[in-house]
Write an enzyme that holds these catalytic residues in place. Structure first.
Site, PDB file in Angstrom:
ATOM      1  N   ARG A 243       0.856  -1.185   0.000  1.00 21.51           N
ATOM      2  CA  ARG A 243       0.000   0.000   0.000  1.00 21.51           C
ATOM      3  C   ARG A 243       0.888   1.231   0.000  1.00 21.51           C
ATOM      4  NH1 ARG A 243      -3.644  -2.659  -1.554  1.00 21.51           N
ATOM      5  NH2 ARG A 243      -5.684  -3.011  -0.561  1.00 21.51           N
ATOM      6  N   GLU A 272      -2.846   7.948  -4.128  1.00 21.65           N
ATOM      7  CA  GLU A 272      -3.224   7.584  -5.500  1.00 21.65           C
ATOM      8  C   GLU A 272      -4.741   7.745  -5.693  1.00 21.65           C
ATOM      9  OE1 GLU A 272      -3.778   2.803  -5.420  1.00 21.65           O
ATOM     10  OE2 GLU A 272      -1.712   3.460  -5.064  1.00 21.65           O
ATOM     11  N   HIS A 290      -1.053   0.860  -9.769  1.00 13.22           N
ATOM     12  CA  HIS A 290      -1.731  -0.112  -8.896  1.00 13.22           C
ATOM     13  C   HIS A 290      -2.341  -1.228  -9.742  1.00 13.22           C
ATOM     14  CE1 HIS A 290      -3.750  -0.518  -4.686  1.00 13.22           C
ATOM     15  NE2 HIS A 290      -3.441  -1.697  -5.198  1.00 13.22           N
TER      16      HIS A 290
END
Length: 327
Positions: A243, A272, A290
């Site tokens: 993360r 993000e 991601h």
């Protein structure tokens, strides 16, 4: 677990209604719709509207680790019985509120671990070997620009922060490059061949590359900060597929800019999808959006696990992937 109040997914009884808090691939959405009545709402405002309009009928929420499922939303769904989080993480779910109601919470453990591990090694090799810059130079007609020699992976020391399903797969892939492996967790993992480091500073001081595979949340926020990056040092690399919040972005930019760190490969970024301009401008960073856990195979496995969890719950059977007891 609450006793389900409707018939199993896939029976001839009316389909259970679910709140879908995230985007799904078209094939996955179609598969879900064969089993459930889907109310898709990917913004907080849309979820509030669904709760106001159909909250008394919603039996399940499908979400992911980073999407917020707060107590206020849970409280507006009186018949909610299960929350399914895709992927390993579930930090966006108010777990205390769910547990207080007896709501089952599942996650997507194991469905994308191999894909994420593959991507972690791809990021490492890309930044280690400076592949993006060489690719851009060749496309621009500049052959072997500068003649820069880059280090290889063979024999490097790989540190894994978070030796779960993803971290252990990263470790095995590193071993395939004849890299030495050590790891740090909250506690040692039994029956693994890799040495345990008792703290992050010790791990980083030993390592050539730190792979971050930790979940998000308050307990892991910024645990990779200035001290850890300084311990990695000017020849060290950082790869984050856990993360974005685990890494202190300001400290990372400072280290990369000042030569305190050789490079970074990031699939997850704090804040993000917004990416700081200072991070985007750095030549010694490889970025991806991601996407590490997304492949046709993992997307199929993920929706299969979600549907399987729903079917088990509505049938009154144990769910496939309940969140672990972290006590």
């Amino acid at each position: 677990m609450r006793a389900p109040s409707s018939s199993p997914v896939g029976s001839d009884a009316p389909k259970p209604e679910v709140l879908l808090a995230i985007d799904l691939a078209p094939f996955a959405l179609d598969r879900l719709r064969t089993q459930c009545i889907v109310h898709q709402a990917v913004t907080p405002e849309a979820r509030a509207e669904v709760a106001a309009r159909a909250g008394g009928h919603i039996r399940a929420i499908i979400t992911n680790g980073t999407t917020s499922i707060p107590a206020a939303l849970i409280d507006r769904l009186p018949d909610l019985g299960i929350i399914c989080a895709q992927g390993v993480g579930y930090e966006g779910v108010d777990l205390a509120a769910a547990r207080a109601r007896g709501i089952v919470v599942t996650h997507g453990t194991g469905t994308n671990a191999d894909c994420v591990a593959d991507h972690a090694l791809a990021l490492f090799l890309a930044v280690l070997r400076d592949i993006p810059r060489f690719d851009a130079a060749v496309r621009a007609g500049r052959w072997r620009e500068g003649g820069t020699a880059r280090p290889g992976a063979h024999g490097k020391r790989a540190a894994i922060l978070g030796l779960g399903g993803i971290g252990s797969r990263i470790a095995r892939r590193c071993a395939g490059f004849d890299m030495a492996v050590r790891y740090h967790n909250r506690r040692p993992v039994p029956d693994v061949p890799w040495a345990y480091a008792s703290n992050l500073g010790e791990l980083c001081a030993w390592a050539d590359v730190l792979f971050v595979a930790l979940p998000g949340g308050a307990t892991t926020r910024h645990c990779v900060g200035r001290a850890a990056l300084a311990a990695l040092g000017p020849s060290g690399f950082l790869v984050n597929v856990g993360r974005g919040s685990v890494v202190d972005t300001d400290a990372l930019v400072e280290a990369l800019t000042a030569g305190g760190l050789a490079g970074a490969g990031l699939d997850v970024i704090e804040g993000e999808p917004e990416v700081p301009a200072a991070l985007r401008a750095l030549p010694n960073v490889v970025l991806s959006p991601h996407i590490a856990g997304r492949s046709p195979e993992t997307m199929e496995a993920t929706i299969g696990q979600v549907v399987g969890n729903l079917a088990a719950f509505f049938a009154g059977a144990p769910v496939l992937s309940p969140i672990p007891d972290l006590a």
